[in-house]
Design a protein around this motif. Structure first.
Motif, short mmCIF file in Angstrom:
data_model
loop_
_atom_site.label_atom_id
_atom_site.label_comp_id
_atom_site.label_asym_id
_atom_site.label_seq_id
_atom_site.Cartn_x
_atom_site.Cartn_y
_atom_site.Cartn_z
N GLN A 197 11.80 -2.25 18.10
CA GLN A 197 10.91 -3.02 18.98
C GLN A 197 10.15 -2.11 19.93
O GLN A 197 8.95 -2.33 20.22
N SER A 198 10.84 -1.07 20.44
CA SER A 198 10.18 -0.14 21.35
C SER A 198 9.05 0.61 20.66
O SER A 198 7.93 0.75 21.19
N MET A 199 9.28 1.08 19.44
CA MET A 199 8.24 1.80 18.70
C MET A 199 7.07 0.88 18.35
O MET A 199 5.90 1.28 18.40
N GLN A 200 7.40 -0.36 17.99
CA GLN A 200 6.33 -1.31 17.65
C GLN A 200 5.44 -1.59 18.87
O GLN A 200 4.22 -1.71 18.75
N SER A 201 6.09 -1.70 20.05
CA SER A 201 5.29 -1.96 21.25
C SER A 201 4.44 -0.76 21.65
O SER A 201 3.35 -0.90 22.20
#
Length: 545
Positions: free
Chosen positions: A468-472
């Motif tokens: 989720q962090s990388m996607q954001s």
């Protein structure tokens, strides 16, 4: 004179009456509390009569009483036979061994109550009833008669014949001989009789003392037996309860043992329905007894197999054990509250305190009031930052003012939707400002977590959190242009910039996850195997394949 040499107790024993049913009251031997016969002689607590009197008493005793003339058999064999042939629904209440011993002591003392040392009869001597004296007297009379014959012969030879003188001489001979018996023999015989009297009295006293001592020894042995039983069946369970906090009275132990035996019998193959129903009635009586003792009878219900029922531990918790349980519950609640304060999650108390941390890691526990307030405050702050970023990004002052009014009246989402409908240029500027704000906050959070790996509250990001962090961080908007030249956001995609994709790869690899999880995240971010291998070779890492 009638002789009383037939022991009444022994006679009753021979008829199948055990000692526990035999008693003594007011001169009568009793059976089951009923007068059986009056004792003709009581010697140191042992009652006697003669065979004829005993038989008469036995034959006239109430035949409807509980006495039986059947042959005595083993109680275990008899019990098994009764259950197999015709199970009885009646349940015999439990009697403790100590109670049985006390009853035996009570009966023994009652039987001894009539005991007293018997004094010998006063000494009397009658020569006429002494065989020795009568024998000597007969011998003396024969001697007198012989001497008188001889004297008469001498007198006749002297010419005196039968005269008053001859009679005088004969009487003198008889009187002299009888006087000698009275003066010499009778005292000797009296002394001998008195010695025999003393010997008999001493022997009788010794026998009485021995019998009394034997009875006292028996009573002392019963007292010792009571002490041992009291220790085994009362003191030991109490000491065990003090150590374990669990107490199970001996009465309950015996009832449970009987109930398990009935269950095993009922589970025997070939048992008829009638016999099983009778066994069930007995078991119901025992279950009622357990319930009266405070033990849950459902542990041994009719639907519970004997193998499972035997594994139950229905012991009662003592006050000390209950206090320990309360202390343990309090400690579990205190540990849970500490985790509440540290994590802001209302985890459930449990005995394994390490499980409290696992509950927080799942993240499905409700938030505490303080955590909810903090989350609300954080959300409000984030919205304020987002609003400020979006507002500052709008270059047209007129639309900036309109955006401020919509946010104040209806919120940020409404203001953005209105902006997208009325001015695409201002909307794109606001979206760019929001994207910059999201990226900055995500990087700041990731930098903080990487810089504080030893923090007590830090447990590392999970695979989902890293994804989720990388996607954001690396998601970019996709814009489409209509026929009038207006651009609108039509979707999102992971960045295609080689530099950013390389940085995204390094961030995933440095997150500390396993090789398998790292590969799964990179694949989810749209990286091909060739691309992953390229970066692996470049930075000297292993793909784990």
């Amino acid at each position: 004179m009638a002789t009383y040499d037939y022991g009444i107790r022994q006679g009753l024993n021979s008829k199948g009456v055990d000692n526990g049913r035999i008693g003594y009251s007011n001169g009568y031997v009793t059976v089951d509390g009923k007068n059986f016969m009056k004792a003709d002689y009581n010697n140191k607590g042992t009652t006697y009569s003669n065979q004829q009197n005993f038989n008469n008493a036995w034959n006239s005793f109430n035949p409807g009483s509980s006495m039986s003339m059947q042959k005595t058999t083993s109680p275990f064999v008899q019990a098994a036979t009764n259950v197999k042939s015709n199970p009885q629904p009646a349940y015999t209440p439990y009697t403790s061994p100590t109670e049985n011993t006390l009853n035996r002591m009570n009966d023994f003392i009652n039987n001894m109550s009539g005991f007293q040392f018997k004094a010998p009869d006063p000494f009397e001597y009658n020569p006429q009833s002494d065989p020795a004296y009568l024998s000597q007297l007969a011998e003396a009379k024969r001697n007198i008669a012989d001497q008188q014959v001889d004297t008469n012969a001498v007198l006749r030879a002297q010419g005196q014949g039968k005269s008053s003188y001859s009679e005088l001489v004969q009487n003198q001979i008889g009187d002299k001989t009888l006087a000698s018996l009275a003066d010499t023999l009778v005292p000797q015989l009296m002394n001998q009789a008195y010695q025999r009297y003393n010997d008999d009295a001493n022997r009788s006293l010794q026998v009485q003392q021995m019998n009394y001592g034997t009875q006292q020894d028996t009573l002392a042995n019963l007292g010792s037996l009571y002490g041992l039983q009291h220790q085994e069946y009362f003191q030991n369970p109490i000491q065990e309860a003090q150590l374990t906090g669990n107490y199970l009275p001996n009465e309950a132990k015996q009832a449970i043992s009987n109930l398990l035996d009935l269950k095993r019998q009922a589970e025997t193959k070939g048992m008829s329905r009638e016999d099983r129903a009778a066994l069930s009635q007995q078991a119901d009586g025992i279950r009622s007894q357990l319930q009266a003792l405070g033990i849950d009878p459902s542990f041994y219900g009719a639907d519970v197999h004997s193998s499972k029922a035997s594994q139950n531990n229905p012991a009662l918790r003592t006050l000390q054990g209950q206090q320990v349980d309360l202390q343990r519950q309090t400690a579990n609640w205190d540990a849970a509250r500490n985790v509440w304060d540290a994590s802001g999650q209302m985890v459930s108390p449990q005995t394994d305190w390490s499980g409290l941390i696992r509950q927080t890691q799942k993240g499905n526990a409700p938030l505490t009031m303080a955590a909810q307030q903090q989350a609300f405050s954080n959300q409000f702050t984030l919205e304020q930052f987002a609003y400020q970023k979006a507002r500052d990004a709008i270059s047209d002052q007129q639309w900036k003012l309109k955006f401020d009014q919509d946010v104040n009246q209806f919120g940020l989402n409404y203001a953005l939707q209105t902006l997208s409908e009325q001015n695409q240029q201002a909307y794109r500027e606001a979206q760019i400002g929001l994207s910059q704000d999201d990226s900055a906050r995500a990087w700041a959070q990731l930098d903080y977590q990487m810089a504080n790996p030893s923090s007590e509250s830090y447990r590392g990001l999970s695979a989902n959190q890293v994804l989720q962090s990388m996607q954001s961080l690396y998601t970019e908007p996709i814009y489409s242009t209509d026929e009038f030249g207006n651009q609108t956001k039509s979707g999102t995609q992971i960045t295609s910039s080689p530099a950013k994709r390389e940085q995204m790869f390094l961030n995933v690899v440095d997150s500390g996850l396993s090789d398998l999880e790292t590969n799964q995240i990179l694949n989810s971010l749209g990286m091909t195997k060739a691309e992953i291998d390229k970066y692996m070779k470049k930075f000297g890492a292993s793909s784990g394949n």
